[in-house]
Design an enzyme around this catalytic site. Structure first.
Site, PDB file in Angstrom:
ATOM      1  N   TRP A 195       0.851  -1.372   0.168  1.00  0.00           N
ATOM      2  CA  TRP A 195      -0.028   0.039  -0.099  1.00  0.00           C
ATOM      3  C   TRP A 195       0.905   1.240  -0.015  1.00  0.00           C
ATOM      4  O   TRP A 195       0.547   2.270   0.131  1.00  0.00           O
ATOM      5  CB  TRP A 195      -0.899  -0.076   1.024  1.00  0.00           C
ATOM      6  CG  TRP A 195      -0.356  -0.505   2.499  1.00  0.00           C
ATOM      7  CD1 TRP A 195      -0.550  -1.677   3.051  1.00  0.00           C
ATOM      8  CD2 TRP A 195       0.652   0.144   3.227  1.00  0.00           C
ATOM      9  NE1 TRP A 195       0.173  -2.176   4.210  1.00  0.00           N
ATOM     10  CE2 TRP A 195       1.020  -0.929   4.372  1.00  0.00           C
ATOM     11  CE3 TRP A 195       1.310   1.347   3.487  1.00  0.00           C
ATOM     12  CZ2 TRP A 195       1.643  -0.574   5.330  1.00  0.00           C
ATOM     13  CZ3 TRP A 195       2.074   1.649   4.443  1.00  0.00           C
ATOM     14  CH2 TRP A 195       2.502   0.661   5.532  1.00  0.00           C
ATOM     15  N   ASN A 196       2.085   1.142   0.068  1.00  0.00           N
ATOM     16  CA  ASN A 196       2.964   2.543   0.267  1.00  0.00           C
ATOM     17  C   ASN A 196       3.065   3.305  -1.097  1.00  0.00           C
ATOM     18  O   ASN A 196       3.384   4.450  -1.005  1.00  0.00           O
ATOM     19  CB  ASN A 196       4.396   2.079   1.040  1.00  0.00           C
ATOM     20  CG  ASN A 196       5.122   1.177   0.398  1.00  0.00           C
ATOM     21  OD1 ASN A 196       4.631   0.383  -0.660  1.00  0.00           O
ATOM     22  ND2 ASN A 196       6.339   1.291   0.545  1.00  0.00           N
ATOM     23  N   LYS A 244      -3.241  -7.114  -8.213  1.00  0.00           N
ATOM     24  CA  LYS A 244      -4.064  -7.184  -7.364  1.00  0.00           C
ATOM     25  C   LYS A 244      -3.613  -6.014  -6.373  1.00  0.00           C
ATOM     26  O   LYS A 244      -2.502  -6.297  -5.838  1.00  0.00           O
ATOM     27  CB  LYS A 244      -4.154  -8.512  -6.419  1.00  0.00           C
ATOM     28  CG  LYS A 244      -5.187  -8.385  -5.274  1.00  0.00           C
ATOM     29  CD  LYS A 244      -5.195  -9.368  -4.278  1.00  0.00           C
ATOM     30  CE  LYS A 244      -4.256  -8.803  -3.291  1.00  0.00           C
ATOM     31  NZ  LYS A 244      -4.520  -7.781  -2.626  1.00  0.00           N
ATOM     32  N   SER A 277       5.273  -8.055   2.463  1.00  0.00           N
ATOM     33  CA  SER A 277       6.086  -8.582   3.617  1.00  0.00           C
ATOM     34  C   SER A 277       6.795  -9.825   3.558  1.00  0.00           C
ATOM     35  O   SER A 277       6.498 -10.489   2.777  1.00  0.00           O
ATOM     36  CB  SER A 277       5.438  -8.191   4.963  1.00  0.00           C
ATOM     37  OG  SER A 277       4.402  -9.489   4.778  1.00  0.00           O
ATOM     38  N   VAL A 278       7.775 -10.132   4.249  1.00  0.00           N
ATOM     39  CA  VAL A 278       8.365 -11.289   4.435  1.00  0.00           C
ATOM     40  C   VAL A 278       7.687 -12.505   4.309  1.00  0.00           C
ATOM     41  O   VAL A 278       7.652 -13.748   3.781  1.00  0.00           O
ATOM     42  CB  VAL A 278       9.759 -11.343   5.512  1.00  0.00           C
ATOM     43  CG1 VAL A 278      10.125 -12.836   5.311  1.00  0.00           C
ATOM     44  CG2 VAL A 278      10.728 -10.384   5.018  1.00  0.00           C
ATOM     45  N   GLU A 299       9.725  -8.650  -3.634  1.00  0.00           N
ATOM     46  CA  GLU A 299      10.299  -7.320  -3.133  1.00  0.00           C
ATOM     47  C   GLU A 299       9.605  -7.519  -1.805  1.00  0.00           C
ATOM     48  O   GLU A 299       8.489  -7.064  -1.504  1.00  0.00           O
ATOM     49  CB  GLU A 299       9.799  -6.256  -4.076  1.00  0.00           C
ATOM     50  CG  GLU A 299      10.340  -6.301  -5.375  1.00  0.00           C
ATOM     51  CD  GLU A 299      11.973  -6.187  -5.374  1.00  0.00           C
ATOM     52  OE1 GLU A 299      12.464  -5.727  -4.377  1.00  0.00           O
ATOM     53  OE2 GLU A 299      12.447  -6.213  -6.644  1.00  0.00           O
ATOM     54  N   CYS A 350      10.178   0.381   2.273  1.00  0.00           N
ATOM     55  CA  CYS A 350      10.780  -1.002   2.460  1.00  0.00           C
ATOM     56  C   CYS A 350      12.146  -0.594   2.676  1.00  0.00           C
ATOM     57  O   CYS A 350      12.935  -1.244   3.588  1.00  0.00           O
ATOM     58  CB  CYS A 350      10.328  -1.758   1.280  1.00  0.00           C
ATOM     59  SG  CYS A 350      10.779  -0.937  -0.149  1.00  0.00           S
ATOM     60  N   GLU A 383      11.163  -4.853  11.404  1.00  0.00           N
ATOM     61  CA  GLU A 383      10.665  -3.573  10.582  1.00  0.00           C
ATOM     62  C   GLU A 383       9.454  -2.974  11.033  1.00  0.00           C
ATOM     63  O   GLU A 383       8.499  -3.693  11.425  1.00  0.00           O
ATOM     64  CB  GLU A 383      10.340  -4.375   8.918  1.00  0.00           C
ATOM     65  CG  GLU A 383      10.075  -3.155   7.940  1.00  0.00           C
ATOM     66  CD  GLU A 383       9.460  -3.962   6.565  1.00  0.00           C
ATOM     67  OE1 GLU A 383       8.572  -4.889   6.823  1.00  0.00           O
ATOM     68  OE2 GLU A 383      10.022  -3.232   5.844  1.00  0.00           O
ATOM     69  N   LYS A 437      18.995 -12.105   0.903  1.00  0.00           N
ATOM     70  CA  LYS A 437      18.626 -12.722   1.982  1.00  0.00           C
ATOM     71  C   LYS A 437      17.011 -12.785   2.039  1.00  0.00           C
ATOM     72  O   LYS A 437      16.396 -13.083   1.016  1.00  0.00           O
ATOM     73  CB  LYS A 437      19.371 -12.104   3.361  1.00  0.00           C
ATOM     74  CG  LYS A 437      20.784 -12.334   3.481  1.00  0.00           C
ATOM     75  CD  LYS A 437      21.532 -11.421   4.350  1.00  0.00           C
ATOM     76  CE  LYS A 437      21.359 -11.475   5.613  1.00  0.00           C
ATOM     77  NZ  LYS A 437      22.116 -10.670   6.620  1.00  0.00           N
ATOM     78  N   GLU A 442      13.749  -5.815  -9.683  1.00  0.00           N
ATOM     79  CA  GLU A 442      12.835  -4.988 -10.532  1.00  0.00           C
ATOM     80  C   GLU A 442      13.720  -3.580 -11.167  1.00  0.00           C
ATOM     81  O   GLU A 442      14.837  -3.714 -10.685  1.00  0.00           O
ATOM     82  CB  GLU A 442      11.601  -4.153  -9.602  1.00  0.00           C
ATOM     83  CG  GLU A 442      10.790  -5.360  -9.230  1.00  0.00           C
ATOM     84  CD  GLU A 442       9.276  -4.905  -8.610  1.00  0.00           C
ATOM     85  OE1 GLU A 442       9.444  -3.943  -7.902  1.00  0.00           O
ATOM     86  OE2 GLU A 442       8.433  -5.252  -9.297  1.00  0.00           O
TER      87      GLU A 442
HETATM   88  N1  LIG Z   1      10.947  -4.383  -1.321  1.00  0.00           N
HETATM   89  C1  LIG Z   1      10.145  -3.616  -1.830  1.00  0.00           C
HETATM   90  O1  LIG Z   1      10.175  -3.278  -2.997  1.00  0.00           O
HETATM   91  C2  LIG Z   1       8.893  -3.223  -1.089  1.00  0.00           C
HETATM   92  C3  LIG Z   1       8.314  -2.051  -1.306  1.00  0.00           C
HETATM   93  C4  LIG Z   1       7.118  -1.593  -0.552  1.00  0.00           C
HETATM   94  C5  LIG Z   1       6.748  -2.457   0.545  1.00  0.00           C
HETATM   95  N2  LIG Z   1       7.399  -3.591   0.867  1.00  0.00           N
HETATM   96  C6  LIG Z   1       6.997  -4.398   2.073  1.00  0.00           C
HETATM   97  O2  LIG Z   1       5.590  -4.654   2.170  1.00  0.00           O
HETATM   98  C7  LIG Z   1       5.410  -4.655   3.449  1.00  0.00           C
HETATM   99  C8  LIG Z   1       4.097  -3.565   3.653  1.00  0.00           C
HETATM  100  O3  LIG Z   1       3.089  -3.952   3.005  1.00  0.00           O
HETATM  101  P1  LIG Z   1       1.852  -4.738   3.041  1.00  0.00           P
HETATM  102  O4  LIG Z   1       1.599  -4.502   4.739  1.00  0.00           O
HETATM  103  O5  LIG Z   1       0.995  -4.449   2.316  1.00  0.00           O
HETATM  104  O6  LIG Z   1       2.430  -6.285   3.188  1.00  0.00           O
HETATM  105  P2  LIG Z   1       1.566  -7.473   3.181  1.00  0.00           P
HETATM  106  O7  LIG Z   1       2.647  -8.755   2.637  1.00  0.00           O
HETATM  107  O8  LIG Z   1       0.682  -7.607   4.189  1.00  0.00           O
HETATM  108  O9  LIG Z   1       0.668  -7.447   1.836  1.00  0.00           O
HETATM  109  C9  LIG Z   1       1.182  -7.352   0.632  1.00  0.00           C
HETATM  110  C10 LIG Z   1       0.021  -7.829  -0.556  1.00  0.00           C
HETATM  111  O10 LIG Z   1       0.178  -9.143  -0.539  1.00  0.00           O
HETATM  112  C11 LIG Z   1      -1.196  -9.463  -0.319  1.00  0.00           C
HETATM  113  N3  LIG Z   1      -1.277 -10.958   0.601  1.00  0.00           N
HETATM  114  C12 LIG Z   1      -1.634 -10.984   1.734  1.00  0.00           C
HETATM  115  N4  LIG Z   1      -1.414 -12.359   2.082  1.00  0.00           N
HETATM  116  C13 LIG Z   1      -1.254 -13.011   0.826  1.00  0.00           C
HETATM  117  C14 LIG Z   1      -1.208 -14.455   0.480  1.00  0.00           C
HETATM  118  N5  LIG Z   1      -1.269 -15.395   1.403  1.00  0.00           N
HETATM  119  N6  LIG Z   1      -1.177 -14.877  -0.647  1.00  0.00           N
HETATM  120  C15 LIG Z   1      -0.766 -13.680  -1.759  1.00  0.00           C
HETATM  121  N7  LIG Z   1      -1.083 -12.509  -1.437  1.00  0.00           N
HETATM  122  C16 LIG Z   1      -1.269 -11.935  -0.231  1.00  0.00           C
HETATM  123  C17 LIG Z   1      -2.135  -8.586   0.415  1.00  0.00           C
HETATM  124  O11 LIG Z   1      -3.397  -8.767   0.035  1.00  0.00           O
HETATM  125  C18 LIG Z   1      -1.362  -7.367  -0.242  1.00  0.00           C
HETATM  126  O12 LIG Z   1      -1.977  -7.011  -1.428  1.00  0.00           O
HETATM  127  C19 LIG Z   1       6.706  -4.417   4.386  1.00  0.00           C
HETATM  128  O13 LIG Z   1       7.229  -5.391   4.876  1.00  0.00           O
HETATM  129  C20 LIG Z   1       7.462  -3.623   3.281  1.00  0.00           C
HETATM  130  O14 LIG Z   1       8.801  -3.592   3.667  1.00  0.00           O
HETATM  131  C21 LIG Z   1       8.630  -3.925   0.172  1.00  0.00           C
END
Ligand SMILES: NC(=O)c1ccc[n+]([C@@H]2O[C@H](COP(=O)([O-])OP(=O)(O)OC[C@H]3O[C@@H](n4cnc5c(N)ncnc54)[C@H](O)[C@@H]3O)[C@@H](O)[C@H]2O)c1
Length: 487
Positions: free
Chosen positions: A151-152, A175, A228-229, A249, A283, A384, A454, A461
């Site tokens: 969402w960021n 999505k 997220s991880v 990512e 992130c 994080e 890691k 990307e």
């Molecule tokens: N590395 C990067 O480029 C980058 C950029 C932005 C944010 N992030 C990371 O994203 C996280 C914050 O975003 P968030 O809270 O939306 O993350 P999140 O993992 O909760 O959700 C991300 C997306 O995954 C979907 N999702 C959730 N469970 C799923 C599943 N079981 N299968 C498939 N899709 C699923 C969610 O609906 C959402 O669209 C932080 O950890 C941040 O570091 C990483």
């Protein structure tokens, strides 16, 4: 304030609704008001999207790369021409200050569309001389890809996935995060206007279950997640059911190292940018700021002086620096981390509370927060936070700081400030991180590969590297004479 889209999903070339799907309330984080209501995709919507993607992808992949590129560059022009409208929508959805979205969000999406629209025609296979016989390779699209967003940076994430995927001749079913469903729908409209065939870029809304259903769908050749991880792990597991490829990512807890010879004002600027921009919801943020002990006091004094001048306020006011956190739940997480920092004995230098915001008291506000005297074992130094919370740690020498910087499950990013350029390259080479900065922080130009090592992710990307992740190689052996057979 209302930002209700025509319907929840964008299937083939237009909006589509299925009210049987769970309701998603879209909330403006600055006020807590509902600005739109959409429905999560039902299995029927997902099947419609897959069927339209099959049709659209065949047509799209058959177009010469130069023509696909032209469509993407046209989409970039349209995004730029609607920058204000798209930025305002992004601000409503995320709560991020318009001052930021106007320069960073749709614009970085446009840069991705422009870049991949430009380089794709030169992304070819190779001819391999075999001494008479020869071989050649073709770069072919993977087919239908799924993109799943955080969402960021909603429109940026959609573009960072769509641009290389579409450039290579794939279709993408995107999505968005359930917290930010709106701007991807506008992007889908723009692709159609730019001449991209129906079904090539589609949007389905949904919670994690919709992401999981897409991931496990046999028609999906690749899943690209920004999230997220823990979600990354689930996606890898789901994709393994039919061996779909993944780009992940994920999160980070990145080190930002300030050596004693650094330009301290620059280093402070980098640390503030890398902790507070987008209200800390980035992130790659350098949330562990390691400062060499003999410049620590000077660094902290000026850091606090500059941080207290950050203006929180109405995100739509272009003078405002920082908006709220995206949701009440995420704000609570940040508050809990701040409490844990205090309980663990870190020294709170500024912030740490929920500010009074006249007229905006129902929003999800939090003050930019700085902790000093943070030690490696504290929760705020290990996990994080995804909010504007900076942890400052002290160090004495280079070997020590490298070992401590690398002592984490994450490896997304790292940065350092020093005037000693030899040391800069030496230390960067020793850091376990995918994306690094010397004497700046958090700049991610489209030409530079972006991603983590890691547990921060798999794949890259941006840059030409992304094209490798959205295409596959076909090898063709060509004989120039009779078959030399012993039978
Ligand atoms: N590395 C990067 O480029 C980058 C950029 C932005 C944010 N992030 C990371 O994203 C996280 C914050 O975003 P968030 O809270 O939306 O993350 P999140 O993992 O909760 O959700 C991300 C997306 O995954 C979907 N999702 C959730 N469970 C799923 C599943 N079981 N299968 C498939 N899709 C699923 C969610 O609906 C959402 O669209 C932080 O950890 C941040 O570091 C990483």
């Amino acid at each position: 304030m209302r930002a209700q889209p025509q319907a929840s999903h964008f299937i083939a070339a237009g909006y589509e609704e299925d009210t049987a799907g769970a309701v998603i309330e879209d909330i403006y984080p600055a006020t807590g008001e509902t600005i739109a209501r959409v429905h999560s995709a039902t299995p029927e919507i997902i099947e419609k999207a897959v069927a339209a993607a099959r049709k659209g992808q065949a047509k799209w992949a058959a177009m010469p790369a130069v023509e696909r590129g032209r469509c993407l560059r046209k989409a970039a022009d349209i995004v730029r021409s609607r920058n204000r409208e798209l930025s305002e929508l992004e601000t409503l959805d995320t709560g991020k200050a318009l001052q930021e979205t106007l320069v960073a969000d749709p614009e970085s999406g446009a840069q991705a569309l422009e870049y991949f629209g430009s380089v794709i025609a030169a992304h070819n296979g190779e001819a391999i001389d075999l001494g008479g016989d020869f071989a050649y390779t073709r770069r072919e699209p993977l087919g239908i890809c799924a993109g799943i967003g955080a969402w960021n940076y909603p429109i940026q994430i959609a573009c960072w996935k769509a641009a290389p995927a579409l450039a290579c001749g794939n279709a993408l079913i995107f999505k968005p995060s359930e917290l930010t469903p709106l701007s991807a729908l506008k992007l889908a409209e723009i692709f159609i206007e730019a001449g991209v065939p129906a079904g090539v870029f589609q949007v389905v809304q949904g919670y994690g279950d919709v992401g999981a259903a897409l991931t496990r769908h046999e028609a999906i050749a690749k899943v690209s997640l920004t999230g997220s991880v823990p979600t990354g792990r689930k996606i890898m597991e789901g994709a393994s059911s039919h061996l779909a490829q993944v780009t992940l990512e994920l999160g980070g807890k990145s080190p930002l190292i300030v050596f004693e010879d650094a330009d301290i004002e620059d280093a402070i600027g980098g640390a503030m940018l890398g902790n507070f921009y987008s209200t800390g919801q980035i992130c790659t943020n350098g949330t562990r700021v390691f400062v060499q002990r003999n410049v620590k006091d000077r660094f902290l004094d000026r850091l606090v002086e500059r941080t207290v001048k950050i203006r929180l306020g109405d995100p739509m006011n272009e003078e405002t620096h920082l908006g709220p956190i995206v949701s009440a739940a995420q704000r609570q997480k940040v508050v809990d981390y701040i409490e844990s920092g205090k309980a663990d004995g870190a020294q709170l230098l500024t912030g740490g509370g929920i500010p009074k915001m006249q007229g905006l008291d129902d929003g999800f506000w939090i003050e930019p927060t700085i902790f000093a005297d943070v030690t490696d074992g504290m929760t705020i130094a290990r996990e994080e936070i995804f909010g504007p919370v900076m942890s400052v740690l002290d160090f004495d020498d280079e070997d020590e700081v490298v070992a401590r910087a690398n002592d984490t499950q994450f490896g997304l990013a790292a940065g350092l400030f020093t005037k000693d350029i030899t040391r800069a390259h030496r230390v960067i080479a020793r850091l376990d991180a995918g994306t690094c900065w010397i004497n700046t922080y958090n700049l991610t130009p489209i030409e530079m590969p972006f991603g983590g090592v890691k547990q921060s992710g798999i794949g890259r990307e941006n840059s030409r590297a992304a094209l490798e992740h959205y295409s596959r190689i076909k090898s063709v052996y060509v004989a120039s004479g009779p078959v030399d057979s012993p039978y």
